[in-house]
Design an enzyme around this catalytic site. Structure first.
Site, short mmCIF file in Angstrom:
data_model
loop_
_atom_site.label_atom_id
_atom_site.label_comp_id
_atom_site.label_asym_id
_atom_site.label_seq_id
_atom_site.Cartn_x
_atom_site.Cartn_y
_atom_site.Cartn_z
N ARG A 54 0.86 -1.18 0.00
CA ARG A 54 0.00 0.00 0.00
C ARG A 54 0.90 1.23 0.00
NH1 ARG A 54 2.24 1.96 3.80
NH2 ARG A 54 0.62 3.54 3.82
N GLY A 55 0.24 2.39 -0.08
CA GLY A 55 1.00 3.62 -0.26
C GLY A 55 1.11 3.86 -1.77
N ARG A 99 -7.27 -0.33 -7.25
CA ARG A 99 -7.65 0.71 -6.27
C ARG A 99 -7.81 2.02 -7.05
NH1 ARG A 99 -4.37 1.17 -0.76
NH2 ARG A 99 -6.32 2.13 -0.05
N ASP A 246 -2.06 10.57 -2.16
CA ASP A 246 -2.40 9.56 -3.16
C ASP A 246 -2.67 10.18 -4.52
OD1 ASP A 246 -3.05 8.17 -0.50
OD2 ASP A 246 -2.97 6.59 -2.01
N ASN A 256 -5.50 12.34 0.44
CA ASN A 256 -4.63 11.47 1.26
C ASN A 256 -5.52 10.70 2.23
OD1 ASN A 256 -1.97 10.51 1.92
ND2 ASN A 256 -2.14 11.62 3.84
N LYS A 257 -4.92 9.82 2.98
CA LYS A 257 -5.63 8.93 3.90
C LYS A 257 -6.68 9.69 4.71
CE LYS A 257 -5.49 5.40 4.26
NZ LYS A 257 -6.49 4.54 3.57
O1 MRU Z 1 -4.68 3.06 2.09
P1 MRU Z 1 -3.19 3.29 2.06
O2 MRU Z 1 -2.47 2.72 3.25
O3 MRU Z 1 -2.59 2.83 0.75
O4 MRU Z 1 -3.04 4.86 2.11
C1 MRU Z 1 -1.75 5.41 2.02
C2 MRU Z 1 -1.72 6.87 2.16
O5 MRU Z 1 -2.72 7.53 2.32
C3 MRU Z 1 -0.38 7.53 2.02
O6 MRU Z 1 -0.31 8.68 2.81
C4 MRU Z 1 -0.15 7.92 0.56
O7 MRU Z 1 -0.39 6.82 -0.28
C5 MRU Z 1 1.22 8.44 0.33
S1 MRU Z 1 2.46 7.18 0.47
C6 MRU Z 1 3.96 7.90 0.15
#
Ligand code: MRU
Length: 390
Positions: A54-55, A99, A246, A256-257
């Site tokens: 993820r990320g 995703r 993201d 972002n998250k």
């Molecule tokens: O759902 P996730 O864990 O993939 O979400 C990740 C994030 O929101 C990160 O902050 C984002 O992808 C940046 S990673 C460098």
């Protein structure tokens, strides 16, 4: 800290033979550190969907390596070049759907599509061209993280408390991360920086992953439940906020998250500069504003159960967006591998993406990153660019 880069956890690598990949399974952290082999298209899609990887940057890298692994398998079967191209399109179309929010996924797949379009030869030759492109994406990401860290480390003098949300560290990328990169760079230079890591409900990327990788690197980290951030800001505010992204819209609005937007509002309320750190591969010039960014909604049971027994009645409705949008007006600066961009972002983000693409065609990434942005607006802290505390 001098060997920091070499001790960065390996998030993905080729398995022996180069026809499958080994990922660090992030759903098991911090309790178990275990690699999982991904060999089929379904394996790669499942790993991305279930957040084993993820990320945003790592999702793109995984898709690229996945396509190249499948390509090598097809070449080994002896398929014709035409059949190879048809199969590739099918894999790419399905992977793109894994995703929706992290634009790095389609960005990486677009790069592989372009590489295949420009290549000729047997299926074996085409597969090797795709593998080279996947390796280039991985390697570039590592260098972009380092460049982001070096730019953003200029915002730190040492002694700061940094607050972050989710995990935008080495576990989210192919390198030292984005939001955590300046923390690692500062620590390498002997500057002490403390990190507050929001727990990040419902999947706890902050406490499970950010706290794990920072502790492992010997960096002081304090975990707080998301609903404790207001109290922290009111009583002992952090000096600066660093988060990842993201997808960054052309106008600088940031996905972002989930929970990033309330953090930005808190930072604004308390005069704490709020920065977004992301590579240009996360900037989507085709998406004009945050309102145009597709937001993933996830399985209600991630909220209802978390990692254990039922925490809400089965019959209760659940609202579970995985990401939120932080408007550009709350962002003091966006740090890419090209430099620190200041509002208004439209021109400087467009220039950064164009510059990165040009550099990719010719020169190495991150070597000549400049400020890239327009002059800052309002009364800002000379180093951090944020509003001064009242
Ligand atoms: O759902 P996730 O864990 O993939 O979400 C990740 C994030 O929101 C990160 O902050 C984002 O992808 C940046 S990673 C460098």
């Amino acid at each position: 800290m001098n060997n920091r880069e070499s001790s960065t956890p390996v998030t993905i690598r080729w398995a022996a033979g180069g026809t499958s990949a080994l990922i660090l399974d992030q759903t098991l952290l911090p309790n178990v550190r275990e690699e999982k082999e991904l060999a089929t298209l379904d394996d790669f899609i499942e790993a991305i969907r279930s957040l084993r990887v993820r990320g945003a940057p790592l999702i793109g890298i995984t898709a690229a390596i996945g396509l190249a692994a499948l390509a090598r398998q097809a070449a080994a079967e002896g398929v014709s070049a035409d059949e190879f191209r048809t199969r590739f399109d099918g894999w790419a179309d399905r992977l793109e759907q894994a995703r929706p929010t992290a634009v790095n996924l389609v960005w990486a797949i677009r790069r592989l599509r372009a590489r295949l379009k420009g290549a000729s030869g047997s299926a074996g030759e085409l597969a090797e061209a795709l593998a080279a492109e996947a390796d280039a994406i991985h390697d570039e990401d590592r260098r972009m993280c380092r460049a982001i860290g070096e730019h953003a480390a200029t915002l730190l003098r040492g002694g700061e408390a940094v607050i972050t949300h989710c995990n935008a560290g080495s576990l989210a990328t192919g390198g030292i991360g984005t939001a955590l990169a300046p923390v690692y760079v500062a620590a390498e230079a002997g500057r002490r920086v403390r990190v507050f890591a929001d727990e990040t409900r419902p999947l706890l990327q902050g406490s499970r992953l950010t706290a794990w990788e920072l502790s492992r690197a010997g960096i002081e980290v304090t975990v707080l439940a998301d609903n404790m951030a207001g109290s922290l800001f009111a009583t002992d505010p952090p000096d600066i906020a660093f988060v990842g992204s993201d997808r960054i819209a052309a106008n600088g609005d940031v996905a972002n998250k989930i929970g990033t937007y309330p953090l930005a509002v808190l930072a604004h309320r308390h005069g704490v500069p709020f920065y977004v750190l992301a590579p240009t591969s996360t900037v989507d010039l085709g998406t004009p504003t945050g309102a145009d960014i597709p937001i993933e909604h996830r399985d209600p049971d991630e909220v209802r159960r978390g990692f254990g027994p039922l925490l809400a009645p089965e019959e209760a409705g659940v609202y579970s967006p995985a990401f939120d949008i932080t408007p550009a007006e709350l962002v003091a600066g966006i740090v890419t591998e090209r430099g620190i961009h200041r509002p208004p972002y439209v021109d400087s983000l467009a220039a950064a993406v164009a510059g990165a693409e040009e550099e990719r065609r010719g020169r190495p990434i991150g070597r000549d990153a400049g400020s890239g942005g327009s002059p800052s607006r309002g009364r800002r802290h000379p180093r951090t660019g944020g509003r001064r505390r009242a």
